[in-house]
Enzyme design. Sequence first.
Site, short mmCIF file in Angstrom:
data_model
loop_
_atom_site.label_atom_id
_atom_site.label_comp_id
_atom_site.label_asym_id
_atom_site.label_seq_id
_atom_site.Cartn_x
_atom_site.Cartn_y
_atom_site.Cartn_z
CG HIS A 13 -5.73 10.01 -5.14
ND1 HIS A 13 -4.75 10.55 -5.56
CD2 HIS A 13 -5.75 8.72 -5.30
CE1 HIS A 13 -3.92 9.70 -5.81
NE2 HIS A 13 -4.37 8.52 -5.65
CG HIS A 46 1.61 6.15 -0.40
ND1 HIS A 46 1.66 5.60 -1.43
CD2 HIS A 46 2.80 6.11 0.21
CE1 HIS A 46 3.00 5.45 -1.62
NE2 HIS A 46 3.74 5.59 -0.63
NE ARG A 48 4.23 8.96 -4.17
CZ ARG A 48 4.05 7.82 -4.88
NH1 ARG A 48 2.95 6.94 -4.98
NH2 ARG A 48 5.19 7.29 -5.70
NE ARG A 52 3.55 11.96 -6.11
CZ ARG A 52 3.96 10.94 -6.82
NH1 ARG A 52 2.91 10.45 -7.67
NH2 ARG A 52 4.95 10.59 -7.27
CD GLU A 73 -1.02 2.62 0.64
OE1 GLU A 73 -0.63 3.39 -0.08
OE2 GLU A 73 -2.12 1.87 0.48
CB THR A 104 2.24 2.06 -5.43
OG1 THR A 104 2.03 3.17 -4.66
CG2 THR A 104 3.20 1.21 -5.28
CD GLU A 154 -2.92 -3.59 -0.14
OE1 GLU A 154 -3.16 -3.19 1.08
OE2 GLU A 154 -3.65 -2.75 -0.95
CG HIS A 197 -2.59 0.00 -7.88
ND1 HIS A 197 -1.94 0.75 -7.04
CD2 HIS A 197 -2.79 0.08 -9.14
CE1 HIS A 197 -1.85 1.57 -8.07
NE2 HIS A 197 -2.11 1.05 -9.30
N1 PXP Z 1 -2.97 -0.60 -1.69
C1 PXP Z 1 -1.82 0.13 -1.87
C2 PXP Z 1 -0.68 -0.53 -1.13
C3 PXP Z 1 -1.51 1.23 -2.68
O1 PXP Z 1 -0.42 1.74 -2.67
C4 PXP Z 1 -2.76 1.90 -3.24
C5 PXP Z 1 -2.45 3.21 -3.99
O2 PXP Z 1 -1.69 3.04 -4.80
C6 PXP Z 1 -3.91 1.41 -3.09
C7 PXP Z 1 -3.96 0.22 -2.28
C8 PXP Z 1 -5.33 1.86 -3.65
O3 PXP Z 1 -5.17 1.86 -4.85
P1 PXP Z 1 -6.08 2.65 -5.73
O4 PXP Z 1 -6.10 4.20 -5.43
O5 PXP Z 1 -5.73 2.45 -7.12
O6 PXP Z 1 -7.56 2.45 -5.47
#
Ligand code: PXP
Length: 246
Positions: A13, A46, A48, A52, A73, A104, A154, A197
């Site tokens: 992000h 990640h 994607r 994005r 990821e 996700t 995970e 997540h």
């Molecule tokens: N782990 C995985 C596999 C993810 O895809 C994500 C992002 O969706 C995260 C961890 C981190 O999630 P968050 O950004 O909500 O902390």
Amino acid sequence: MNRPLRLGVNIDHVATIRNARGGDHPDPVRAAEIVARVGGDGITAHLREDRRHIRDADLKRIQDATDLPLNLEMAATEEMLEIALRHSPHAACIVPEKREERTTEGGLDAAGQHNTLAPIVWKLRDNGIRVSLFIEADERQLDAALKLGAEVVEFHTGEYAHAHLDGDSEKVARELKRISDMAALAAKNGIEPHAGHGLTYENVQPIAAIPQIAELNIGHYLVGEAVFVGLEHAVRHMRELMDEAR
Ligand code: PXP
């Protein structure tokens, strides 16, 4: 004494904010360098399909900038497999991906997609990349991960995080038990359990206290919090909370 718990910081992000204006600021590489300096154990990114946030060129720049292990990821596609093989990250976490989703939204259907996933898991493993599957804490999915030869699972903590936000304490307890039971089962079967997540300062500790869980991957909350207190402080504070729960 429980095993140490690693913190993987998902820097996607930072790239989301960068991309909002099309330039190169803020640079996710700078975030990776800060994470390395303040005691994060890994960088998660990640790539994607729609690019994005993280983009192809970011991967090599992140790898060049820090010695921290990169957890890439990726969706289970030929394109992503080729990119993973080219970059040789420390680990690849296979995630489900839908174009229209905001994030996700659920775990990978490892059980239903065995035949698609198997050759991808094998090729990654053959090339020395540690394979993780992002699944719901569910026995059927764990069993499928075991059959696929994943070294890591995970567990998706999204349902747990939502229940926490809703103040639904019964559901929080149910989700926690599910994750905790599946973490114990994974470890018993030689799979290293991770979780991630939606984790925040408020909800991280019960997950961090599950003794078998070896790594948490946390992104959105840390980057959001960094707007107010700086990334350095946010990562340090998350680390303190995780250590305190162990
Ligand atoms: N782990 C995985 C596999 C993810 O895809 C994500 C992002 O969706 C995260 C961890 C981190 O999630 P968050 O950004 O909500 O902390």
